[in-house]
Structures are given as structure tokens and as C-alpha cells.
Design a protein around this motif. Structure first.
Motif, PDB file in Angstrom:
ATOM      1  N   GLY A 189      -0.583  -3.261   7.740  1.00 53.39           N
ATOM      2  CA  GLY A 189      -1.405  -5.079   7.822  1.00 53.39           C
ATOM      3  C   GLY A 189      -0.845  -5.792   7.167  1.00 53.39           C
ATOM      4  O   GLY A 189       0.223  -5.010   6.093  1.00 53.39           O
ATOM      5  N   SER A 190      -1.211  -6.979   6.716  1.00 55.13           N
ATOM      6  CA  SER A 190      -0.700  -7.499   5.314  1.00 55.13           C
ATOM      7  C   SER A 190      -1.659  -7.985   4.339  1.00 55.13           C
ATOM      8  O   SER A 190      -1.110  -8.627   3.397  1.00 55.13           O
ATOM      9  N   LYS A 191      -2.848  -7.548   4.745  1.00 60.60           N
ATOM     10  CA  LYS A 191      -3.621  -6.888   3.459  1.00 60.60           C
ATOM     11  C   LYS A 191      -3.907  -5.396   3.106  1.00 60.60           C
ATOM     12  O   LYS A 191      -3.880  -5.054   4.502  1.00 60.60           O
ATOM     13  N   PRO A 192      -3.392  -4.788   1.932  1.00 60.04           N
ATOM     14  CA  PRO A 192      -3.664  -3.251   1.363  1.00 60.04           C
ATOM     15  C   PRO A 192      -5.335  -2.414   2.111  1.00 60.04           C
ATOM     16  O   PRO A 192      -6.266  -3.990   1.865  1.00 60.04           O
ATOM     17  N   ILE A 193      -5.682  -1.793   2.406  1.00 63.23           N
ATOM     18  CA  ILE A 193      -7.001  -0.923   2.647  1.00 63.23           C
ATOM     19  C   ILE A 193      -6.771  -0.139   2.006  1.00 63.23           C
ATOM     20  O   ILE A 193      -6.047   0.389   1.730  1.00 63.23           O
ATOM     21  N   GLY A 194      -8.115   0.463   1.928  1.00 59.10           N
ATOM     22  CA  GLY A 194      -8.400   1.423   1.193  1.00 59.10           C
ATOM     23  C   GLY A 194      -7.021   2.298  -0.199  1.00 59.10           C
ATOM     24  O   GLY A 194      -7.594   1.193  -1.160  1.00 59.10           O
ATOM     25  N   SER A 195      -6.749   2.921  -0.355  1.00 61.58           N
ATOM     26  CA  SER A 195      -6.311   3.479  -1.387  1.00 61.58           C
ATOM     27  C   SER A 195      -4.936   3.652  -1.339  1.00 61.58           C
ATOM     28  O   SER A 195      -4.423   3.263  -2.820  1.00 61.58           O
ATOM     29  N   GLU A 196      -4.267   1.880  -0.807  1.00 61.76           N
ATOM     30  CA  GLU A 196      -3.086   1.587  -0.825  1.00 61.76           C
ATOM     31  C   GLU A 196      -3.069   0.266  -1.886  1.00 61.76           C
ATOM     32  O   GLU A 196      -3.756  -0.296  -2.057  1.00 61.76           O
ATOM     33  N   PRO A 197      -2.083   0.413  -2.655  1.00 60.23           N
ATOM     34  CA  PRO A 197      -1.783  -0.170  -4.065  1.00 60.23           C
ATOM     35  C   PRO A 197      -2.208  -1.783  -3.487  1.00 60.23           C
ATOM     36  O   PRO A 197      -1.399  -2.488  -2.375  1.00 60.23           O
ATOM     37  N   LYS A 198      -2.753  -2.532  -4.118  1.00 59.73           N
ATOM     38  CA  LYS A 198      -3.164  -3.497  -3.863  1.00 59.73           C
ATOM     39  C   LYS A 198      -2.223  -4.731  -4.479  1.00 59.73           C
ATOM     40  O   LYS A 198      -2.003  -5.868  -4.222  1.00 59.73           O
ATOM     41  N   GLY A 252      -4.221  17.536   1.428  1.00 61.38           N
ATOM     42  CA  GLY A 252      -3.100  18.565   0.349  1.00 61.38           C
ATOM     43  C   GLY A 252      -1.560  18.183   0.736  1.00 61.38           C
ATOM     44  O   GLY A 252      -0.649  18.359  -0.198  1.00 61.38           O
ATOM     45  N   GLU A 253      -1.995  17.343   1.899  1.00 58.22           N
ATOM     46  CA  GLU A 253      -0.324  17.022   2.431  1.00 58.22           C
ATOM     47  C   GLU A 253      -0.229  16.129   2.744  1.00 58.22           C
ATOM     48  O   GLU A 253      -0.872  14.743   2.444  1.00 58.22           O
ATOM     49  N   ASN A 254       1.612  15.836   3.056  1.00 57.32           N
ATOM     50  CA  ASN A 254       2.036  14.553   2.739  1.00 57.32           C
ATOM     51  C   ASN A 254       2.573  14.330   4.132  1.00 57.32           C
ATOM     52  O   ASN A 254       2.326  14.840   5.324  1.00 57.32           O
ATOM     53  N   HIS A 255       2.901  13.096   4.197  1.00 58.41           N
ATOM     54  CA  HIS A 255       3.919  12.410   5.045  1.00 58.41           C
ATOM     55  C   HIS A 255       4.244  13.347   5.666  1.00 58.41           C
ATOM     56  O   HIS A 255       5.686  13.499   5.402  1.00 58.41           O
ATOM     57  N   GLY A 256       4.658  14.033   7.439  1.00 56.69           N
ATOM     58  CA  GLY A 256       5.753  14.241   8.018  1.00 56.69           C
ATOM     59  C   GLY A 256       4.881  15.591   7.812  1.00 56.69           C
ATOM     60  O   GLY A 256       6.601  16.969   7.865  1.00 56.69           O
ATOM     61  N   ASP A 274      -5.115   6.111   5.437  1.00 60.15           N
ATOM     62  CA  ASP A 274      -6.098   5.475   5.349  1.00 60.15           C
ATOM     63  C   ASP A 274      -5.997   4.407   6.611  1.00 60.15           C
ATOM     64  O   ASP A 274      -6.612   4.222   7.263  1.00 60.15           O
ATOM     65  N   ARG A 275      -5.246   3.844   6.727  1.00 63.10           N
ATOM     66  CA  ARG A 275      -4.401   3.882   8.482  1.00 63.10           C
ATOM     67  C   ARG A 275      -5.431   4.568   9.737  1.00 63.10           C
ATOM     68  O   ARG A 275      -5.610   4.249  10.805  1.00 63.10           O
ATOM     69  N   VAL A 333      -5.600  12.192  16.868  1.00 68.71           N
ATOM     70  CA  VAL A 333      -5.419  11.352  15.575  1.00 68.71           C
ATOM     71  C   VAL A 333      -4.866  12.744  13.901  1.00 68.71           C
ATOM     72  O   VAL A 333      -6.677  13.068  13.738  1.00 68.71           O
ATOM     73  N   CYS A 334      -4.179  12.778  13.348  1.00 71.68           N
ATOM     74  CA  CYS A 334      -3.967  13.489  12.768  1.00 71.68           C
ATOM     75  C   CYS A 334      -3.525  12.972  11.620  1.00 71.68           C
ATOM     76  O   CYS A 334      -1.905  12.096  11.869  1.00 71.68           O
ATOM     77  N   VAL A 335      -4.142  12.703  10.782  1.00 70.29           N
ATOM     78  CA  VAL A 335      -3.994  11.740   9.269  1.00 70.29           C
ATOM     79  C   VAL A 335      -3.587  13.497   8.094  1.00 70.29           C
ATOM     80  O   VAL A 335      -4.124  14.364   8.293  1.00 70.29           O
ATOM     81  N   ALA A 336      -2.594  12.887   7.433  1.00 72.60           N
ATOM     82  CA  ALA A 336      -2.300  13.721   6.112  1.00 72.60           C
ATOM     83  C   ALA A 336      -3.184  13.584   4.969  1.00 72.60           C
ATOM     84  O   ALA A 336      -2.828  12.189   4.407  1.00 72.60           O
ATOM     85  N   GLU A 337      -3.470  14.237   3.868  1.00 69.57           N
ATOM     86  CA  GLU A 337      -4.698  13.469   2.745  1.00 69.57           C
ATOM     87  C   GLU A 337      -4.013  12.257   1.552  1.00 69.57           C
ATOM     88  O   GLU A 337      -4.689  11.545   1.160  1.00 69.57           O
ATOM     89  N   LYS A 338      -2.379  13.459   1.414  1.00 66.32           N
ATOM     90  CA  LYS A 338      -1.450  12.333   0.450  1.00 66.32           C
ATOM     91  C   LYS A 338      -1.070  11.244   1.491  1.00 66.32           C
ATOM     92  O   LYS A 338      -0.273  11.232   0.504  1.00 66.32           O
TER      93      LYS A 338
END
Length: 318
Positions: free
Chosen positions: A200-209, A290-294, A265-266, A255-260
Motif C-alpha cells: 500500500g501507499s502508506k507503511p503499516i506496523g513494523s514497516e520502515p516509515k 523466527g522465519e523469513n519470506h518463503g 503485518d500486511r 493465511v500463513c505468515v513468517a515472523e521476520k
């Protein structure tokens, strides 16, 4: 005199892709192409084959089909999964090594028939072409349950249970899953989205501002769909003007997500929005701590990946 011609780079998204001004494309992260195993994968016994089918007289779509190793007297039909691979809409394919290995493992554990769609990639084929290819493929699979349908695939007819038709995908494939489910019109039992590429156009959660508009994920969307924007409902399903999630055309969702993962957050925001939308289905969240994308695709031998495969297999069989 050096006869080597240095080509000019038009766009470069490291470490994913490089596009030159002459139109050629270097897919820097794509895994090698591997053949199917019609006689069975040596590790899992899963059978696979490549097919193509026509939706209109002037277009065809390719896919790789998977069938688990079955007992000689198979008495019941299997769930069907229409799968959309990841790769930011611009790399990987249904015949890529990482996708092929991943689906061999999933099929062997879940005992499902899989149609892995080889949708066309950007930037040669800009979005929304990938969505259209996947929609056409999903409708082609569903059409097998209709009497008198033509161009039918034997594996689907013989082994597939069309009362248990699922869609699933990872990363950009997870994004595609949402966009197939929100269209409606096809009866889908369930949908899983792993590390879905929402933005999205605006960061959310822990995404860099800082630098959000110029981040890799922002620039990637602009590359694959330059006429769109970061709040297009295709990439931001909870943004302004997005269709109500109450209209999702399935009865179950995982919906599955990875912590890192920067996309974590999306994914959580999406599932929260689904839960409060008035949608009447059942939705679950699975988080790989403790895991990352993919992680499950790149490192399928880890304990966390094995846990992920078990969760997906359970979802497809209940």
C-alpha cells in the motif's frame, strides 16, 4: 578494439530482475527449469506432466499437473488444488526447480491433484495479464465438472473431486489467490495464502516509515503494473475503494505468515479485515516464528518448513 556492446539498463530491481532498454530481461533470482516426472519423482513418487489448454482460439495456457503415488485400488477421489506460484509476478514458472520441489512435497503429503498454472510474466506481459491467465485456468479446471465439456484432462476426471476444489499460492501467488476468490463465480472449497504480497501507499506496523515509496516492494509493483498505483485493490485489498471482503468466494481460508517477513503485518491486517468484514467462512492464521519470506520453499528440510507442510496438508483434507 573491444567489440563487446554494453547494453543500457532501463530498470534494475536487485536481487530480482534487470530490464534493458532493448527489451531484454535478466531474471536474476529465478531457479533453474526442470522437467516433469511422468513416471514418478525419485524422492516422493509424485507423478507430474506438462499440459496446455486453450481458452480462446488465439490463446493457450500452460500448466504442470501433479498426482500423488496411489495404491492400486484407489477408491475415492482426491481434492484438487489450483496453484499459483510466487516470484513477484516477474520470475519463476510452473517448471522452476523451487516450485516443482515444493509441490512434489506438498502433493506427497496432502494427497491432492495439483494444477500449477504457468501464467505469463511481467514485464513482457504486464498485469493484469497474470490475473486473467489464472482466472481462465481456474475456470477451465472447474469446467471439468460440467457435462459435455470439451478439452478435458484425464487426471482431473479420473482422480479429482470437484466438490473439494481449492486454490493456493505463495507470495505474489498468494496475492493472486485473493484476487481469484474475490471475483466469485467459481465454487471454491478453500483458499490458502502463504506470505501474500500485499502492499500500500502508506507503511503499516513494523514497516520502515522512511523511503516507503522507493522500497523494493513498491518499485516491484510499479514495474509489473506501471499504470496502477500502490492502493489499487489488487495489491491493497484493505485499502480505500477495495471491494468488501465479505464477498470472498470460498468457505474456508488459511493465511500463513513468517515472523521476520516484511510482508508479515500486511498478511495479519488482511486476516483481521476478513474476520471483521461479515464474511461467513472460517479463516485461520498460521505464523512461522523466527522465519523469513518463503522459508518453506527455500529450505523445505527444516522443522518449521515441515510444520508448514503439515498445516497445508491438513487444511486441504478437512
Amino acid at each position: 578494439m573491444d567489440s563487446t556492446v554494453t547494453k543500457e539498463v532501463a530498470t534494475e530491481l536487485l536481487p530480482i530482475i534487470r530490464v534493458y532498454k532493448d527489451g531484454t530481461v535478466e531474471r536474476l533470482m529465478a531457479s533453474p527449469i526442470v522437467p516433469p516426472f511422468p513416471e514418478g519423482d525419485p524422492q516422493t513418487g509424485v507423478l507430474s506432466k506438462d499440459i496446455s489448454f486453450s481458452i480462446t482460439p488465439d490463446s493457450s495456457i500452460s500448466a504442470r499437473l501433479y498426482l500423488p503415488k496411489l495404491p492400486d485400488q484407489q477408491s475415492h477421489k482426491l481434492p484438487i488444488l489450483v496453484y499459483f506460484h510466487g516470484g513477484g509476478f516477474c520470475i519463476e514458472s510452473a517448471s522452476s526447480f523451487l516450485v516443482h520441489r515444493y509441490l512434489n512435497i506438498l502433493v506427497s503429503q496432502a494427497k491432492v491433484v495439483v494444477v500449477s498454472v504457468d501464467y505469463r510474466l511481467a514485464p513482457e506481459h504486464l498485469l493484469p495479464i497474470a490475473y486473467d491467465d489464472c482466472w481462465d485456468a481456474l475456470n477451465w479446471v472447474a469446467s471439468h465438472s460440467a457435462r459435455g465439456a470439451t478439452d478435458k484432462e484425464p487426471w482431473l476426471l479420473e482422480y479429482g473431486d470437484f466438490e473439494r476444489l481449492f486454490i493456493g499460492g505463495d507470495s505474489s501467488g498468494g496475492n493472486i489467490v485473493h484476487n481469484m476468490a474475490i471475483r466469485g463465480g467459481v465454487r471454491i472449497s478453500g483458499a490458502f495464502l502463504v506470505d501474500p504480497y500485499f502492499w500500500g501507499s502508506k507503511p503499516i506496523g513494523s514497516e520502515p516509515k522512511e523511503g516507503h515509496e522507493e522500497s523494493l516492494l513498491s518499485r516491484l509493483w510499479k514495474l509489473v503494473y506501471p499504470s496502477s498505483g500502490l492502493d489499487d485493490p489488487l495489491i491493497n485489498p484493505v485499502g480505500p475503494g477495495a471491494p468488501s471482503l465479505a464477498g470472498l468466494g470460498c468457505s474456508r481460508m488459511l493465511v500463513c505468515v513468517a515472523e521476520k517477513d516484511i510482508l508479515r503485518d500486511r498478511g495479519v491486517a488482511y486476516i483481521d479485515a476478513v474476520r471483521t468484514s461479515g464474511w461467513e467462512g472460517d479463516v485461520d492464521l498460521f505464523e512461522a516464528e523466527g522465519e523469513n519470506h518463503g522459508h518453506h520453499i527455500f529450505y523445505p528440510e527444516t522443522d518449521k518448513a515441515k510444520e508448514m507442510f503439515q498445516r497445508l496438508a491438513s487444511f486441504l483434507n478437512h
